[in-house]
Write a protein that holds these residues in place. Structure first.
Motif, PDB file in Angstrom:
ATOM      1  N   ASN A  30     -23.507 -23.255-101.466  1.00 26.25           N
ATOM      2  CA  ASN A  30     -22.989 -24.146-100.409  1.00 26.25           C
ATOM      3  C   ASN A  30     -22.313 -23.373 -99.282  1.00 26.25           C
ATOM      4  N   LEU A  31     -22.913 -22.248 -98.898  1.00 21.75           N
ATOM      5  CA  LEU A  31     -22.412 -21.450 -97.780  1.00 21.75           C
ATOM      6  C   LEU A  31     -23.281 -21.717 -96.567  1.00 21.75           C
ATOM      7  N   HIS A  32     -22.673 -21.647 -95.381  1.00 18.11           N
ATOM      8  CA  HIS A  32     -23.440 -21.883 -94.161  1.00 18.11           C
ATOM      9  C   HIS A  32     -22.976 -20.953 -93.055  1.00 18.11           C
ATOM     10  N   ARG A  33     -23.765 -20.876 -92.017  1.00 21.14           N
ATOM     11  CA  ARG A  33     -23.496 -20.023 -90.864  1.00 21.14           C
ATOM     12  C   ARG A  33     -22.120 -20.321 -90.267  1.00 21.14           C
ATOM     13  N   ASP A  34     -21.404 -19.294 -89.867  1.00 20.35           N
ATOM     14  CA  ASP A  34     -20.086 -19.359 -89.235  1.00 20.35           C
ATOM     15  C   ASP A  34     -18.997 -19.906 -90.144  1.00 20.35           C
ATOM     16  N   GLN A  35     -19.256 -20.032 -91.420  1.00 22.48           N
ATOM     17  CA  GLN A  35     -18.241 -20.499 -92.360  1.00 22.48           C
ATOM     18  C   GLN A  35     -17.286 -19.353 -92.669  1.00 22.48           C
ATOM     19  N   ARG A  36     -16.008 -19.658 -92.760  1.00 20.20           N
ATOM     20  CA  ARG A  36     -15.021 -18.651 -93.135  1.00 20.20           C
ATOM     21  C   ARG A  36     -15.013 -18.512 -94.656  1.00 20.20           C
ATOM     22  N   VAL A  37     -14.971 -17.263 -95.126  1.00 16.41           N
ATOM     23  CA  VAL A  37     -14.922 -16.991 -96.562  1.00 16.41           C
ATOM     24  C   VAL A  37     -13.845 -15.945 -96.836  1.00 16.41           C
ATOM     25  N   ARG A  45     -15.583  -6.914-109.620  1.00 13.14           N
ATOM     26  CA  ARG A  45     -16.669  -7.672-108.996  1.00 13.14           C
ATOM     27  C   ARG A  45     -16.226  -8.154-107.622  1.00 13.14           C
ATOM     28  N   VAL A  46     -17.157  -8.213-106.704  1.00 12.96           N
ATOM     29  CA  VAL A  46     -16.882  -8.773-105.384  1.00 12.96           C
ATOM     30  C   VAL A  46     -17.089 -10.279-105.482  1.00 12.96           C
ATOM     31  N   VAL A  47     -16.066 -11.038-105.089  1.00 11.29           N
ATOM     32  CA  VAL A  47     -16.111 -12.494-105.180  1.00 11.29           C
ATOM     33  C   VAL A  47     -15.949 -13.069-103.784  1.00 11.29           C
ATOM     34  N   ILE A  48     -16.895 -13.909-103.369  1.00 11.79           N
ATOM     35  CA  ILE A  48     -16.862 -14.565-102.057  1.00 11.79           C
ATOM     36  C   ILE A  48     -16.543 -16.035-102.288  1.00 11.79           C
ATOM     37  N   THR A  49     -15.437 -16.503-101.676  1.00 15.51           N
ATOM     38  CA  THR A  49     -14.986 -17.876-101.862  1.00 15.51           C
ATOM     39  C   THR A  49     -14.832 -18.553-100.507  1.00 15.51           C
ATOM     40  N   PRO A  50     -15.409 -19.739-100.320  1.00 15.64           N
ATOM     41  CA  PRO A  50     -15.234 -20.448 -99.044  1.00 15.64           C
ATOM     42  C   PRO A  50     -13.764 -20.761 -98.777  1.00 15.64           C
ATOM     43  N   VAL A  51     -13.360 -20.619 -97.523  1.00 16.76           N
ATOM     44  CA  VAL A  51     -12.016 -20.988 -97.089  1.00 16.76           C
ATOM     45  C   VAL A  51     -12.143 -22.353 -96.435  1.00 16.76           C
ATOM     46  N   THR A  52     -11.393 -23.311 -96.926  1.00 17.39           N
ATOM     47  CA  THR A  52     -11.504 -24.662 -96.390  1.00 17.39           C
ATOM     48  C   THR A  52     -10.188 -25.116 -95.790  1.00 17.39           C
ATOM     49  N   GLY A  53     -10.284 -25.852 -94.690  1.00 10.93           N
ATOM     50  CA  GLY A  53      -9.135 -26.486 -94.083  1.00 10.93           C
ATOM     51  C   GLY A  53      -8.127 -25.577 -93.432  1.00 10.93           C
ATOM     52  N   VAL A  54      -8.446 -24.295 -93.252  1.00 14.77           N
ATOM     53  CA  VAL A  54      -7.494 -23.372 -92.647  1.00 14.77           C
ATOM     54  C   VAL A  54      -8.093 -22.819 -91.359  1.00 14.77           C
ATOM     55  N   THR A  55      -7.547 -23.248 -90.229  1.00 16.35           N
ATOM     56  CA  THR A  55      -7.965 -22.708 -88.944  1.00 16.35           C
ATOM     57  C   THR A  55      -6.763 -21.991 -88.343  1.00 16.35           C
ATOM     58  N   PRO A  56      -6.869 -20.672 -88.118  1.00 11.91           N
ATOM     59  CA  PRO A  56      -5.713 -19.950 -87.597  1.00 11.91           C
ATOM     60  C   PRO A  56      -5.360 -20.418 -86.181  1.00 11.91           C
ATOM     61  N   THR A  57      -4.074 -20.405 -85.895  1.00  5.61           N
ATOM     62  CA  THR A  57      -3.628 -20.747 -84.548  1.00  5.61           C
ATOM     63  C   THR A  57      -3.887 -19.558 -83.629  1.00  5.61           C
ATOM     64  N   LEU A  58      -3.832 -19.793 -82.325  1.00  4.71           N
ATOM     65  CA  LEU A  58      -4.011 -18.705 -81.363  1.00  4.71           C
ATOM     66  C   LEU A  58      -2.964 -17.627 -81.607  1.00  4.71           C
ATOM     67  N   ASN A  59      -1.726 -18.020 -81.860  1.00  5.42           N
ATOM     68  CA  ASN A  59      -0.660 -17.059 -82.102  1.00  5.42           C
ATOM     69  C   ASN A  59      -0.952 -16.215 -83.342  1.00  5.42           C
ATOM     70  N   GLU A  60      -1.483 -16.826 -84.411  1.00  4.31           N
ATOM     71  CA  GLU A  60      -1.842 -16.083 -85.617  1.00  4.31           C
ATOM     72  C   GLU A  60      -2.970 -15.092 -85.338  1.00  4.31           C
ATOM     73  N   MET A  61      -3.948 -15.508 -84.528  1.00  3.75           N
ATOM     74  CA  MET A  61      -5.050 -14.602 -84.193  1.00  3.75           C
ATOM     75  C   MET A  61      -4.551 -13.423 -83.363  1.00  3.75           C
ATOM     76  N   ILE A  62      -3.675 -13.687 -82.394  1.00  9.51           N
ATOM     77  CA  ILE A  62      -3.142 -12.612 -81.548  1.00  9.51           C
ATOM     78  C   ILE A  62      -2.281 -11.673 -82.383  1.00  9.51           C
ATOM     79  N   THR A  63      -1.469 -12.223 -83.268  1.00  9.41           N
ATOM     80  CA  THR A  63      -0.610 -11.409 -84.131  1.00  9.41           C
ATOM     81  C   THR A  63      -1.430 -10.504 -85.039  1.00  9.41           C
ATOM     82  N   SER A  64      -2.578 -10.982 -85.515  1.00  9.33           N
ATOM     83  CA  SER A  64      -3.385 -10.190 -86.435  1.00  9.33           C
ATOM     84  C   SER A  64      -4.300  -9.189 -85.726  1.00  9.33           C
ATOM     85  N   PHE A  65      -4.314  -9.188 -84.386  1.00 12.02           N
ATOM     86  CA  PHE A  65      -5.186  -8.284 -83.635  1.00 12.02           C
ATOM     87  C   PHE A  65      -4.746  -6.841 -83.847  1.00 12.02           C
TER      88      PHE A  65
END
Length: 85
Positions: A30-37, A45-65
């Protein structure tokens, strides 16, 4: 091997390594294009898990740059050339 299992090669992608998931594998997980994981290592083992309901704020994105991680690019904060600010 099950129907939702395959053997793939890890390839170089810029400074990173990457694996392209076949459509059958992505569909089964149940993975799709542009999905956050979230990618983690658990018990060797490498484990890939979908991230649901979490959209970073602009401030969080700038802080993590991190300019060293993102090709040395930096945000220009003063006029360059003929721009007026």
């Amino acid at each position: 091997m099950s129907q939702a299992e395959t053997v793939l090669d890890i390839k170089q992608w810029g400074n990173n390594l990457g694996v392209r998931l076949p459509q059958a594998i992505a569909r089964a997980a149940n993975l799709h294009r542009d999905q956050r994981v979230r990618v983690a290592v658990e018990g060797g083992r490498v484990v890939i898990t979908p991230v649901t309901g979490v959209t970073p704020t602009l401030n969080e994105m700038i802080t993590s740059f991190d300019p060293t991680r993102h090709g040395g690019e930096v945000m220009i904060t003063k006029a360059v050339g003929v721009e007026e600010w």
